[in-house]
Every structure is written in C-alpha cells, then in structure tokens.
Design a protein around this motif. Structure first.
Motif, PDB file in Angstrom:
ATOM      1  N   LEU A  73      -5.818  -0.570   7.073  1.00  9.84           N
ATOM      2  CA  LEU A  73      -5.944   0.768   6.479  1.00  9.84           C
ATOM      3  C   LEU A  73      -7.247   1.426   6.884  1.00  9.84           C
ATOM      4  N   SER A  74      -8.316   0.644   6.963  1.00 12.47           N
ATOM      5  CA  SER A  74      -9.594   1.279   7.316  1.00 12.47           C
ATOM      6  C   SER A  74      -9.544   1.754   8.775  1.00 12.47           C
ATOM      7  N   ASN A  75      -8.898   0.989   9.660  1.00 13.57           N
ATOM      8  CA  ASN A  75      -8.699   1.470  11.038  1.00 13.57           C
ATOM      9  C   ASN A  75      -7.825   2.722  11.070  1.00 13.57           C
ATOM     10  N   ALA A  76      -6.806   2.735  10.214  1.00 16.23           N
ATOM     11  CA  ALA A  76      -5.897   3.888  10.185  1.00 16.23           C
ATOM     12  C   ALA A  76      -6.595   5.141   9.637  1.00 16.23           C
ATOM     13  N   ALA A 101      -4.836   6.502   0.293  1.00 23.01           N
ATOM     14  CA  ALA A 101      -3.993   5.317   0.076  1.00 23.01           C
ATOM     15  C   ALA A 101      -4.369   4.615  -1.214  1.00 23.01           C
ATOM     16  N   ALA A 102      -3.369   3.971  -1.821  1.00 31.00           N
ATOM     17  CA  ALA A 102      -3.615   3.098  -2.967  1.00 31.00           C
ATOM     18  C   ALA A 102      -3.054   1.724  -2.629  1.00 31.00           C
ATOM     19  N   LEU A 152       0.379   0.408  14.639  1.00 32.49           N
ATOM     20  CA  LEU A 152      -0.919  -0.186  14.316  1.00 32.49           C
ATOM     21  C   LEU A 152      -0.749  -1.384  13.379  1.00 32.49           C
ATOM     22  N   ALA A 153       0.038  -1.187  12.331  1.00 32.93           N
ATOM     23  CA  ALA A 153       0.212  -2.253  11.338  1.00 32.93           C
ATOM     24  C   ALA A 153       0.925  -3.458  11.938  1.00 32.93           C
ATOM     25  N   ALA A 213       0.834  -1.199   0.000  1.00 31.03           N
ATOM     26  CA  ALA A 213       0.000   0.000   0.000  1.00 31.03           C
ATOM     27  C   ALA A 213       0.864   1.242   0.000  1.00 31.03           C
ATOM     28  N   PHE A 214       0.453   2.212  -0.795  1.00 32.31           N
ATOM     29  CA  PHE A 214       1.123   3.510  -0.855  1.00 32.31           C
ATOM     30  C   PHE A 214       0.215   4.480  -0.116  1.00 32.31           C
ATOM     31  N   CYS A 215       0.636   4.887   1.094  1.00 34.46           N
ATOM     32  CA  CYS A 215      -0.267   5.617   1.987  1.00 34.46           C
ATOM     33  C   CYS A 215       0.181   7.056   2.171  1.00 34.46           C
TER      34      CYS A 215
END
Lengths: 484, 484
Positions: A318-321, A330-331, A254-255, A238-240
C-alpha cells in the motif's frame, strides 16, 4: 432439439402415464410431489421468474434412483430439469412450461462421502450445500475455496454444472478447476463413474469436462471429487480508494508481483454502489471518511504455518501504491469484525440494487488489460442513450469480470426502463465482443441468455455445441430450453 | 473407426491421387516431401519405433493451409497424423502403417502471435518449441511454467494435445490448466476460433477441453492462448535423503503447509536411480556423502518482489523435518550451479536407464495418500515374479505420479526380459486400478497403450469416447490407431 407436440404426447399417453407411475415407485412416497403449492418453490427461481408447469418434483435419495428414473424418462420422452439450490441468475434450473417436464431435485443427496486430507480431496454428493462443503473441509483443516453470495443455499452440483465463479477465482480458478472427478447419470440412464481423485490422469478424453459448465443439458452430475487446499493461516484485508479503473488494474499488478501472487480477493466497487448499500442495508458504513469514485477490496492470504508477516507485506504494497498514486486512501482491517464490515459492503451490492429499484444486469468479462478501456467506452455509449442512467459496475476485476449493471434513473417508470433491456445489453455486448470478451463470464446462459448466445457466439461453436448435445442427449430430455 | 481396405482405396483412386496433388499445391513446393530419407525422422519416434509407411510429409505454414488440406483429406479419406516435436513416449505422433496416411508437421507454424503481460497471456502457434515459448514469456518478465525433459524439441501443440505434465504440475497444473483459448482445425476442414484470453467465460460448453488431451484424434490444434505468471524471484532447492516413501509424502505435507504452498518441485528418487545416473552420465555426483535409500528434490519458489526470506523458510522446514525424522540428511543449493547439479541427477534418469540396458516403463498415478502403499505392494509383487529385477521408480510424487520403471536384471537377456513386459505391466496396472489410479498419468495413450486402455478403462467411458470420436471425426481421418 426435440419438441414434443401434443399429438405425440397423446400417441405415447400410456407409456407416459406408466412412466410417471413407475418413477413414483422408484423414488418412493417421500420422494415426489405433484401438489402445486409444494412444487412452487422448485418452479420459481431466485429472481422471481416462474415456470408455471411441471409434471412433478422428484427428490431421489441416491444415484441409482436417478439412473432408473432417467431411463424411464428417456423411454417415455419426459424431460428433466435437474435442480440444486435453484439459485441460478439465468433461469437455468426452472421448467420452460412445456408441461412435459419433471424437476429432479438433488437436495436429498447431500452427503460428504469421503474426505482425504493427505490427498487434498473431498468427495461429495451433488446436493451438498456449498457452505456445508466448506465447513466439512474446514473440520479436516483444509480449505475449499469456491465462495459466492448464494453459498448458504446453492448446491455443489449446480455450482459445477454451471462452472460457478465467485470471489476466489483469481487464486483458485473457477468451479471447473476445482474438480478431479465426477459421477454423472447419462441420458440413457447409465451411470458414468469418473470419481477419481487423481492430479494426473491421461487415459483418453477428459470426459468430466463435458458435464462441467454445460448446465445440466448433457447429464446429471450426482457426485464429485474436489480439490481442497491448506487452510489460510493469515488474511489481510484493505479497503482502498483508487482514482480510476486503470489505477485499480495497475494496483492488481503491483499487489500480485510484490506479494508473490498472494492476492486472493480483488473486487472493484464504485461510489454509487457503496451509497446504495449504505442507504438500504442496516449497519453498513463507509470505511473511509472522505468520498472517492472507486474502491478496491484487496485481500492477501497466506497458508503458511510459519510466520511470514503478511500484514507487513500488505503495508509495504500500500505504501508503494500511495507513492505511485495508485491508491489515494485506504483502511486496513485490524480484526475479523472490521474485515467482515468491508465484505458486507461488497456482498450486499445486488441486494441494495434490488431495493433501490429496477436494474439491467450484465455479467461480462474482457482481457484484464482492456477492462479500464471497456469500462469507459461502454459508459459513454450507455450515457448517450440515457443520460440519467446510473452505472453500478462492480465485481471481480482480478478475473477481468465486471457486473456491469445499469440502475434505473431516479423517478423513472420501471416497465419503460426494463423494456429497453435488449437495447442496452446489445450496445454493451457489442463492445464486449469487439474486445474479445464474454457476454456471460460466470452466470452462464440458462434460459435468459439463450437468444444472446445464439446472436453472439460464432457459428462453428454453436454447431459444435449442438453436435455434442445431439449425441450426448439424443432425446433432448435434459434441461430443454437452456443454453441451446 | 473406419478401416480402409485396398478395394476402397482402388475405387477412390482418382480422387485420392487428385487430392494428393491438390494438397501439394496448397502447401507449395517447400511445404511437402515424399522422399523416404527426408520422411524418416518424421516416421521414427523418440523411442526408435518406426512407422514405415506414409504418403508424404506436409509442412503447412499457416492455419488456412491446414484447413484446406484437411478438407481435401476428408473428401478423399486420407488420414492425417498431426505432429509437433515428435517426442511422444507412446508412439502418439507416428503413422500406423496403413499406407494411407500423411504426416502434417506443425514445425513451420512456430510464431509467438502476441504477448499481453498485463493480461498474463501469450498467444502462440502450435509449432512453437516449448523452450522458445518459455523464453518469449521470460523476455516479457513473465513465466510459463510447463517444463519437461523434451522441452528443447517438444512443441506446444503436442504438449496441449497430450495434456503434458512435467515437473511443475504440483503448483501450476497440467498443460490443460494453462490454456485459456484454442484455435483448431476440425475434421471437415472448418477452423474453430476459440482464441480468447479470458479468465472467465461461461457462454456454453467449454469446447477447448475436447481437444486438450485427445492426442490429435478430434482436431488439429493450430494455436493457443496460454496463461503466463509472475516470474520467480527466488528459488530455494534442497536435496533431501528420506527414510522411505511414506516419509517423503509426509515431508510434502509439511513443506506445503509450512511454506504456504510455495512448493514447486517435489521429485522422488531412489538410490538405484542416482547410482545409474552417476555411472553413465558425465559430471554427476552425489550431493551427500552418505548413501541413503530414497531422496527428494524439494524446491520452494517465490514470485514476490518484496523480500520474503524464502531460504530461511526452507531451513526452518528442513529443521522441523529432521526433528520428526522425515529427513535424515540434506544439502541446500547455495547457488544456481549447485541447483543445476541437483537437477542433472533428476533429468538424466531416463537417459541413464537407457544406457544401462532394457527397461519396462510405467507412468502411473494414485491418490497421493496411497502412493507409499502402492510403492511397496507393487514392489513385492514384481519381486515375486523376478527376484533380480531392479526397481527404478522415480518422479513427481507431489502429483501422485510415479515412473515405476523396471530395469533388466544384471547379466540378463534383453529380448527375454522385454517379452515379459505385458506380464509385469499387468500386475502393476491391476494394483493401480484397485487403488483408483491411472495407468497413464502424463504420457497419454498413443499407439502403445491402446490395448491397455481398452482393458482397464470402464465400458461407459470407452463408449462415451467412441461416441465423441465418431461425431467429431466421422471419417476417422485424425490420428487413426491412437487412443481408441
């Protein structure tokens, strides 16, 4: 360390010439050159620094030849510059111009001696190119995780003697952590055979640690037994976009916790870096439609052959982040091509900086818990000194490691800017030191950072290092002028 | 190494007595004893071996006190036995009866100095009991993975100076791999402060490696910065019957690859070991209704806070293993009580052997790919020498490490059996050596295996170790008679 004067060279002249002659015999006609043009690539390093003098370049084909030539060098006080792929960023593998040095290239010792998939080990010679080693592991359905930009030409011997870092340290550790055994030629020409593939061995001092990370100053690593791992079965990338560096650090936490420590990549990239890469490197584009200040390249990796739905996990993370504001856009790569496009941005950071113009490089680390604080404090100080300077600070923040690079202000004069290198680095290094960090996280010391090391390292450490150097290499023949 | 004769003691007598007096002043009245009865627990090790002479036991309360007393000892040539929990299995922490030694107990230096959850580090003093350290990490929702039978009394300083192994090496490495920084008192009384919590630091030689695993012969470890990890969120435990050792190794491979390297425990146990534990230890019972020759305690651990259905994965792995004949029976723990019951069998292996009678212990490792072969070849040789001998070989085969213990034949005479210790160990160690293994995988050398080390270690290694010892401790005051 020993310094040869011309007088002493003259006094030993016969020995000296005789030794060179015998070294040529040891390696055979194809194993040496003293032709200046042929030697030039070995004397010039990746950054264009050049050691203008070397007696010759030898390319031994096995450990025994190295042992013999080291014994001859020891006798005649000829210094040795061990060299792998010559990709050091600190001038670690080029001569220092004493006119008394031979370069010993490990390039012909490039064999994979053995691979033992059940023991998860591979035994390789020092001249094996990192990329070839990765492929050899892969052929046996195993994974060798050391990975860095220069892997197409860097050799494993150099990676080990500099304790290389790279992009997979977060999960697999530095080069040191991947080593089970070593074979080393000592300064008196003896071979130390520590080539064991054991996970546990508590029979006395762990001698291999002496040679790992000592940059060829204590011995020449000729072969190694390395750990290999189960192959990744799934990689999710993921590119965040993140609001700031502190959010990046929180996202890492988190991750890590939500993925079960499946985070293999966690690279910070500022907007300016992305701009430079897109400007200078063909076929690079921004993965996101909006512009943001900071990005993180996040990858989760699974080695499970049973389905564990890693991509679902990444989406959940990602959804939590998003919810907690740690990620603002993000992608997710849908295939390997998209993933490679993310990596292309990261991997061309240094190259695009080079094309853009002069830059002052720093390879620092601090505790991960202080990296956001470091980022800001250092930036305030640097901007005070030069308001138009451009900060391109990127890298492995999962390891607390930033390449805190300063790009020349636009329309400025290169030499005047570079002349301030010491001044800028001094300010940055003082902050690093105050935060309990390191002024060289992964690049090592080589010849470039020797002065800084002497300034920033505590006296007891410097004394201990010199003590070890003196006793392991009393003649000072191994890689003089590096580290100490 | 230096050997004091009585003559030299006499010559320095005044210095000597003066130094002892000043050491007492340094540590204060509560910091020392020379009362024989009070000293006895410090002079007697876990296996009942006793060092019958020591000048005194000192219990300094901080690093500065240790630095001062080491300087005094160096001046007066008084030797120092550093001691943590005194749980060495090789006599590593007791005096050697020269009458010229003081025991320096680290027990009062037991503080957790700092915990940094975001940096995943904990800073502790050497006298911190391993169990307390685990608890401190746990309170901060972190996990310190080093775990071994003696953890209730072993101290971290001892764990580090012996590079302890234990049951979590497969996933987290040995004690050495858990260390980021050290504080050490050197043989001249200087303090080396290497207490940094950095994942990456390539500024010169990695000096901490010298002190890890050198069993207190090069310096006294006084504090450490250690790695901590995300806490396990799910642990799944299976007690598996396997047809033979080769099947156990194949099961390891299957479990590693199908679980995505989530295997944290992989312990081999033979039937005889289970029988002895059930016979001698209260409340132990066989988890399976049938009897089998070999068992494996297999545990998968996840640290993911998102649900990843680890138990489903374990069931899938076991069902695949059943199909391929690697597992012939198994019980999965349904709760923590059942899991503890599995562990009770494993953890009481040594205790039940002790109650059963004399045994000859070996702590060996070989490449994991050769462990089944080793098991059989060694057993054939040993049984040829003594057909009634009972093999109780168990342990961490995920690390290639077996405690290849020989239990006295029933109705045999203890002393006659133990007299053959060297003979049996010689045969086993010769096979270990031939297979590229280690004669001391995790217990170290101490005083017990010194002779074996000198016999089995190659000359170059022994020379290098002596060189390092001589230069780091020229007076030979640190833990004399151990390792070298």
């Amino acid at each position: 360390m020993r310094r040869r004067t011309m007088a002493s060279v003259t006094a030993n002249r016969v020995d000296f010439i005789e030794a060179l002659k015998r070294i040529k015999q040891v390696v055979g006609p194809k194993g040496w050159t003293n032709d200046l043009e042929s030697m030039l690539p070995y004397m010039t390093d990746w950054r264009g620094m050049c050691g203008t003098e070397a007696l010759m370049v030898v390319r031994p084909k096995n450990t025994e030849e190295i042992a013999k030539l080291v014994a001859l060098c020891a006798e005649a006080s000829i210094s040795i510059i061990p060299q792998g792929g010559n990709t050091s960023l600190c001038g670690g593998s080029i001569p220092q111009n004493s006119g008394n040095e031979i370069i010993v290239s490990l390039a012909r010792m490039n064999k994979v001696r053995n691979i033992d998939p059940d023991n998860y080990t591979i035994t390789v010679e020092a001249g094996c190119i990192l990329k070839d080693l990765q492929h050899a592991a892969s052929k046996a359905k195993r994974y060798f995780p050391l990975s860095l930009a220069a892997e197409g030409s860097a050799m494993i011997g150099g990676n080990l003697s500099t304790n290389a870092g790279g992009t997979n340290v977060l999960r697999y550790g530095n080069a040191r952590d991947l080593v089970l055994g070593l074979e080393v030629v000592l300064s008196d020409g003896r071979i130390w055979n520590g080539l064991r593939g054991l996970r546990k061995d508590n029979t006395g001092y762990d001698l291999k640690q002496l040679f790992l990370g000592s940059e060829g100053t204590l011995g020449i690593i000729t072969a190694a037994v390395l750990k290999i791992f189960p192959e990744p079965t799934e990689v999710c990338s993921a590119f965040c976009a993140v609001p700031n560096v502190a959010a990046a650090v929180a996202l890492l936490e988190l991750a890590r916790s939500e993925s079960g420590d499946a985070v293999e990549t966690f690279e910070l990239m500022p907007r300016l870096m992305i701009d430079l890469v897109i400007k200078h490197i063909a076929d690079c584009k921004d993965p996101l439609s909006e512009r943001y200040d900071f990005y993180v390249l996040l990858e989760l990796v699974s080695t499970a052959s049973l389905d564990i739905r890693l991509s679902e996990r990444l989406e959940l993370i990602l959804s939590n982040a998003f919810e907690s504001g740690l990620v603002i856009d993000a992608a997710i790569a849908q295939n390997e091509t998209q993933r490679q496009a993310f990596w292309k941005l990261r991997e061309n950071a240094s190259e695009s900086q080079r094309i853009e113009g002069a830059s002052i490089k720093n390879d620092i680390s601090v505790p991960i818990s202080r990296i956001a604080e470091f980022y800001d404090i250092a930036w305030i100080k640097v901007a005070e000194m030069e308001p138009n300077i451009r900060l391109v600070a990127f890298g492995h923040i999962g390891d607390g490691n930033l390449h805190y690079n300063l790009q020349i202000p636009e329309h400025s004069e290169k030499n005047a800017f570079l002349a301030r290198c010491e001044e800028f680095n001094g300010v940055i290094n003082d902050i690093v030191l105050e935060m309990g960090g390191s002024i060289s996280a992964e690049h090592g010391i080589g010849r470039l950072k020797r002065k800084e090391l002497a300034r920033y390292k505590d006296k007891v450490s410097m004394d201990l290092m010199k003590t070890i150097k003196n006793v392991m290499d009393p003649g000072g023949i191994f890689n003089p002028g590096k580290v100490l």
